[in-house]
Design a protein around this motif. Structure first.
Motif, mmCIF file in Angstrom:
data_model
loop_
_atom_site.group_PDB
_atom_site.id
_atom_site.type_symbol
_atom_site.label_atom_id
_atom_site.label_comp_id
_atom_site.label_asym_id
_atom_site.label_seq_id
_atom_site.Cartn_x
_atom_site.Cartn_y
_atom_site.Cartn_z
ATOM 1 N N HIS A 27 0.826 -1.206 0.000
ATOM 2 C CA HIS A 27 0.000 0.000 0.000
ATOM 3 C C HIS A 27 0.863 1.260 0.000
ATOM 4 O O HIS A 27 0.536 2.255 -0.671
ATOM 5 C CB HIS A 27 -0.940 -0.015 1.206
ATOM 6 C CG HIS A 27 -1.786 -1.247 1.255
ATOM 7 N ND1 HIS A 27 -1.897 -2.031 2.370
ATOM 8 C CD2 HIS A 27 -2.536 -1.847 0.304
ATOM 9 C CE1 HIS A 27 -2.697 -3.059 2.119
ATOM 10 N NE2 HIS A 27 -3.086 -2.971 0.866
ATOM 11 N N LEU A 324 -6.443 -1.075 -3.853
ATOM 12 C CA LEU A 324 -5.824 -2.362 -3.564
ATOM 13 C C LEU A 324 -6.155 -2.824 -2.151
ATOM 14 O O LEU A 324 -6.334 -4.021 -1.901
ATOM 15 C CB LEU A 324 -4.307 -2.252 -3.747
ATOM 16 C CG LEU A 324 -3.517 -3.556 -3.769
ATOM 17 C CD1 LEU A 324 -3.904 -4.404 -4.962
ATOM 18 C CD2 LEU A 324 -2.018 -3.261 -3.781
ATOM 19 N N ASP A 325 -6.263 -1.856 -1.227
ATOM 20 C CA ASP A 325 -6.544 -2.216 0.167
ATOM 21 C C ASP A 325 -7.987 -2.653 0.384
ATOM 22 O O ASP A 325 -8.350 -3.096 1.476
ATOM 23 C CB ASP A 325 -6.212 -1.049 1.102
ATOM 24 C CG ASP A 325 -6.964 0.226 0.737
ATOM 25 O OD1 ASP A 325 -7.650 0.249 -0.315
ATOM 26 O OD2 ASP A 325 -6.873 1.210 1.489
ATOM 27 N N VAL A 327 -9.683 -4.904 -1.829
ATOM 28 C CA VAL A 327 -10.037 -6.139 -2.538
ATOM 29 C C VAL A 327 -10.080 -7.325 -1.580
ATOM 30 O O VAL A 327 -9.466 -7.300 -0.508
ATOM 31 C CB VAL A 327 -9.042 -6.431 -3.692
ATOM 32 C CG1 VAL A 327 -9.033 -5.289 -4.690
ATOM 33 C CG2 VAL A 327 -7.640 -6.710 -3.164
ATOM 34 N N LYS A 328 -10.819 -8.357 -1.985
ATOM 35 C CA LYS A 328 -10.958 -9.560 -1.168
ATOM 36 C C LYS A 328 -10.584 -10.790 -1.979
ATOM 37 O O LYS A 328 -10.814 -10.846 -3.192
ATOM 38 C CB LYS A 328 -12.407 -9.693 -0.667
ATOM 39 C CG LYS A 328 -12.856 -8.550 0.238
ATOM 40 C CD LYS A 328 -14.313 -8.710 0.639
ATOM 41 C CE LYS A 328 -14.769 -7.558 1.524
ATOM 42 N NZ LYS A 328 -16.206 -7.678 1.894
ATOM 43 N N GLU A 329 -10.025 -11.764 -1.281
ATOM 44 C CA GLU A 329 -9.659 -13.016 -1.936
ATOM 45 C C GLU A 329 -10.897 -13.720 -2.482
ATOM 46 O O GLU A 329 -11.957 -13.706 -1.871
ATOM 47 C CB GLU A 329 -8.946 -13.948 -0.953
ATOM 48 C CG GLU A 329 -7.547 -13.517 -0.588
ATOM 49 C CD GLU A 329 -6.851 -14.527 0.325
ATOM 50 O OE1 GLU A 329 -7.302 -15.691 0.368
ATOM 51 O OE2 GLU A 329 -5.869 -14.137 0.996
ATOM 52 N N PHE A 354 -8.576 -12.346 -7.131
ATOM 53 C CA PHE A 354 -7.447 -12.361 -6.200
ATOM 54 C C PHE A 354 -7.381 -13.717 -5.501
ATOM 55 O O PHE A 354 -8.344 -14.153 -4.876
ATOM 56 C CB PHE A 354 -7.578 -11.230 -5.176
ATOM 57 C CG PHE A 354 -7.109 -9.913 -5.703
ATOM 58 C CD1 PHE A 354 -5.801 -9.489 -5.501
ATOM 59 C CD2 PHE A 354 -7.969 -9.100 -6.426
ATOM 60 C CE1 PHE A 354 -5.356 -8.280 -6.007
ATOM 61 C CE2 PHE A 354 -7.537 -7.881 -6.937
ATOM 62 C CZ PHE A 354 -6.219 -7.475 -6.728
ATOM 63 N N SER A 356 -4.733 -14.240 -3.425
ATOM 64 C CA SER A 356 -4.042 -13.907 -2.175
ATOM 65 C C SER A 356 -3.983 -12.396 -2.037
ATOM 66 O O SER A 356 -3.906 -11.671 -3.030
ATOM 67 C CB SER A 356 -2.616 -14.494 -2.207
ATOM 68 O OG SER A 356 -1.826 -13.958 -1.151
ATOM 69 N N THR A 357 -4.039 -11.925 -0.798
ATOM 70 C CA THR A 357 -3.857 -10.491 -0.538
ATOM 71 C C THR A 357 -2.620 -10.234 0.308
ATOM 72 O O THR A 357 -2.379 -9.105 0.730
ATOM 73 C CB THR A 357 -5.104 -9.898 0.159
ATOM 74 O OG1 THR A 357 -5.383 -10.644 1.352
ATOM 75 C CG2 THR A 357 -6.316 -9.936 -0.771
ATOM 76 N N ASN A 358 -1.841 -11.259 0.566
ATOM 77 C CA ASN A 358 -0.577 -11.112 1.305
ATOM 78 C C ASN A 358 0.403 -12.200 0.878
ATOM 79 O O ASN A 358 0.483 -13.248 1.513
ATOM 80 C CB ASN A 358 -0.812 -11.179 2.812
ATOM 81 C CG ASN A 358 0.461 -10.914 3.609
ATOM 82 O OD1 ASN A 358 1.368 -10.240 3.129
ATOM 83 N ND2 ASN A 358 0.533 -11.465 4.818
ATOM 84 N N TYR A 360 -0.156 -9.769 -2.844
ATOM 85 C CA TYR A 360 -1.265 -9.688 -3.782
ATOM 86 C C TYR A 360 -0.972 -10.524 -5.025
ATOM 87 O O TYR A 360 -0.062 -10.232 -5.786
ATOM 88 C CB TYR A 360 -1.528 -8.225 -4.162
ATOM 89 C CG TYR A 360 -2.196 -7.457 -3.052
ATOM 90 C CD1 TYR A 360 -3.568 -7.535 -2.856
ATOM 91 C CD2 TYR A 360 -1.442 -6.670 -2.183
ATOM 92 C CE1 TYR A 360 -4.187 -6.841 -1.810
ATOM 93 C CE2 TYR A 360 -2.055 -5.970 -1.145
ATOM 94 C CZ TYR A 360 -3.424 -6.066 -0.966
ATOM 95 O OH TYR A 360 -4.029 -5.387 0.061
ATOM 96 N N ILE A 362 -2.918 -12.678 -8.359
ATOM 97 C CA ILE A 362 -4.141 -12.674 -9.170
ATOM 98 C C ILE A 362 -4.121 -13.781 -10.214
ATOM 99 O O ILE A 362 -3.075 -14.333 -10.543
ATOM 100 C CB ILE A 362 -4.315 -11.322 -9.912
ATOM 101 C CG1 ILE A 362 -3.098 -11.047 -10.821
ATOM 102 C CG2 ILE A 362 -4.564 -10.190 -8.949
ATOM 103 C CD1 ILE A 362 -3.280 -9.866 -11.757
#
Length: 511
Positions: A27, A324-325, A327-329, A354, A356-358, A360, A362
């Protein structure tokens, strides 16, 4: 060459620290990039018109700047192509990536600035190699040459001084690569940028089959055609006889799953590696980060600021947009980008999910205009490609290409999805193939399953077999051969499907 290989491998791996940095602070990296983009373009015509001087936060950006389609931003691009500058981006823009526009007969011309070339496209190519070298430090890739299957370049006739140029994004990149790269890639630029695709494939095969090719970069569909041509000319049993040191295929543009078994036949080497990238005319967005994974790391420091429209909002006049902060998997989004080439809150037409978000990560799930939702089933390209890959795997079939569209209700006729599939190796039983295709779609898409329940709204899919070369001939007639031109997988109208059915049923199809 061993020394060169060692040096280049070491250089490529150095970038990994920066990649790990944006993975750890995504972020912060995106916010800093956002501020830099807005500040840099503040005094462009677009920046002045849309009040960039008063934009300081992403929230202000979303409230003050509308979302743009190509049609809405194209007047700026057309003026730029005619020689005007400082319209969308302050540095001189003289290169334009021609996008095939499969959902529209009109081509799109995407501006490619110097900054976009250096900080996005070139950087993406280097990072692709960096990630590969990091995972495979024993690579011998740089002992030989990289085969690149690209597009074509043309002088832009809109500019009377002929100082601006356009071509497929791969051609734009190749035309601007440093001189030294010509010694590590094949074929030569004059062949790589040929316009006429059939002659180009023939020439590429003749030239590259005598080289020590260790890597290939390209679109799976056109790569298969080239490899088959090389086998035809050489009489070799498979590609390992032609290029024994080939170790990796960097691919993108279409899902690889349906083509995996064909590549296994063409390159029957258990050590052969495959790596996916997400490189479009508008920018380089993602790179497969883990060997064997089916997703890609979203690259966050390429001069691109990302926003996302939730799938349910895509076709609304004023859609909800998240950063970006937000979005959800597991959820699908249409991508919006703001870039260092002057695309602002631009809808590229792709949808992603997505995983994964950690960090990110796709997967490309389809196109905003490439889907079937004629009866509320909401089938996206990702569903179709997964279903057809499963049907191929379970029946031993191999495909070259496919497309699908709805068959609407008729008198005494129920609706269905209608498919045209060109097989490299047809299934022994087409009915079994169709049933597996259908059951897979039902398993992965609850909306489709609901419409298929007891054949209430949809019956079993109708599958037509197209003879080899059908899609190639269809693309040729449409002037869409080569480069990044792709067969539209899904359509909510029958325009493409009916056109191909006419070709199948005509006596004009080339044998």
């Amino acid at each position: 060459m061993a020394i060169i290989n060692s040096i280049l491998t070491w250089v490529m791996k150095k970038r990994m620290h920066q990649i790990e940095l944006f993975m750890k602070y995504p972020h912060e990296v995106q916010e800093e990039l956002f501020k830099r983009l807005i500040t840099t373009a503040r005094n462009t015509e677009f920046g002045r018109t849309h009040g960039f001087a008063d934009v300081h936060t992403p929230e202000q950006y979303r409230s003050m700047i509308p979302v743009f389609s190509y049609e809405e931003i194209s007047p700026y691009i057309e003026r730029n192509m005619a020689g005007e500058q400082n319209l969308l981006w302050p540095s001189d823009v003289k290169w334009f990536a021609k996008s095939s526009g499969t959902t529209n007969a009109r081509s799109k011309f995407i501006p490619v600035s110097y900054e976009a070339l250096e900080d996005c496209h070139f950087k993406g190519g280097k990072d692709m190699l960096s990630i590969y070298c990091n995972h495979f430090p024993d690579t011998k890739m740089f002992d030989g040459k990289g085969l690149t299957i690209g597009g074509s370049q043309q002088v832009n006739q809109h500019d009377s001084n002929q100082e601006s140029f356009y071509g497929d994004v791969s051609a734009v990149i190749m035309s601007n690569l440093p001189y030294w790269t010509r010694f590590v890639r094949t074929p030569t630029l004059d062949i790589a940028l040929m316009d006429e695709w059939e002659s180009k494939i023939e020439k590429m095969a003749e030239v590259t089959m005598t080289e020590n090719v260790t890597s290939i970069s390209g679109v799976p569909t056109w790569t298969i055609i080239l490899l088959q041509k090389i086998l035809e000319i050489t009489g070799a049993k498979d590609i390992t006889e032609v290029w024994p040191n080939l170790e990796v295929f960097f691919h993108g543009a279409v899902a690889f799953g349906p083509y995996r078994s064909i590549f296994k036949n063409l390159i029957p080497d258990n050590q052969m590696r495959y790596m996916e990238t997400y490189n479009a005319s508008e920018g380089f967005f993602g790179i497969q980060f883990e060997p064997g994974s089916e997703d890609m790391l979203l690259m966050l420091d390429y001069g691109i600021y990302y926003e996302f429209i939730p799938y349910a909002e895509i076709h609304k006049e004023s859609p909800r947009v998240v950063g970006l902060d937000g979005v959800k998997e597991g959820e699908h989004y249409a991508m919006l980008i703001s870039t260092n080439a002057g695309l602002w809150r631009y809808k590229i037409g792709d949808t992603v999910v997505f995983t994964s978000t950690n960090p990110y990560k796709i997967k490309i799930s389809g196109r905003t205009k490439h889907y079937i939702n004629a009866f509320g089933e909401e089938v996206v390209v990702e569903n179709a490609e997964r279903a057809i890959a499963t049907a191929c795997e379970q029946t031993g079939a191999q495909i070259n290409n496919f497309t699908a569209a709805p068959k609407y209700f008729g008198e005494n006729e129920k609706a269905a999805h209608e498919w045209i599939v060109e097989f490299e190796k047809a299934p022994d039983n087409l009915e079994s193939f169709s049933k597996i295709l259908d059951s897979t779609l039902r398993n992965i898409n609850s909306d489709y399953d609901a419409k298929r329940h007891r054949n209430l709204a949809l019956t079993l899919p109708i599958v037509h077999i197209a003879q080899p070369g059908t899609f190639y001939e269809w693309m040729k007639r449409r002037g869409k051969l080569g480069g990044q031109n792709k067969v539209p997988r899904l359509s909510n109208s029958r325009e493409y499907l009916d056109d191909i059915l006419l070709l199948i049923n005509s006596s004009e199809l080339s044998q």
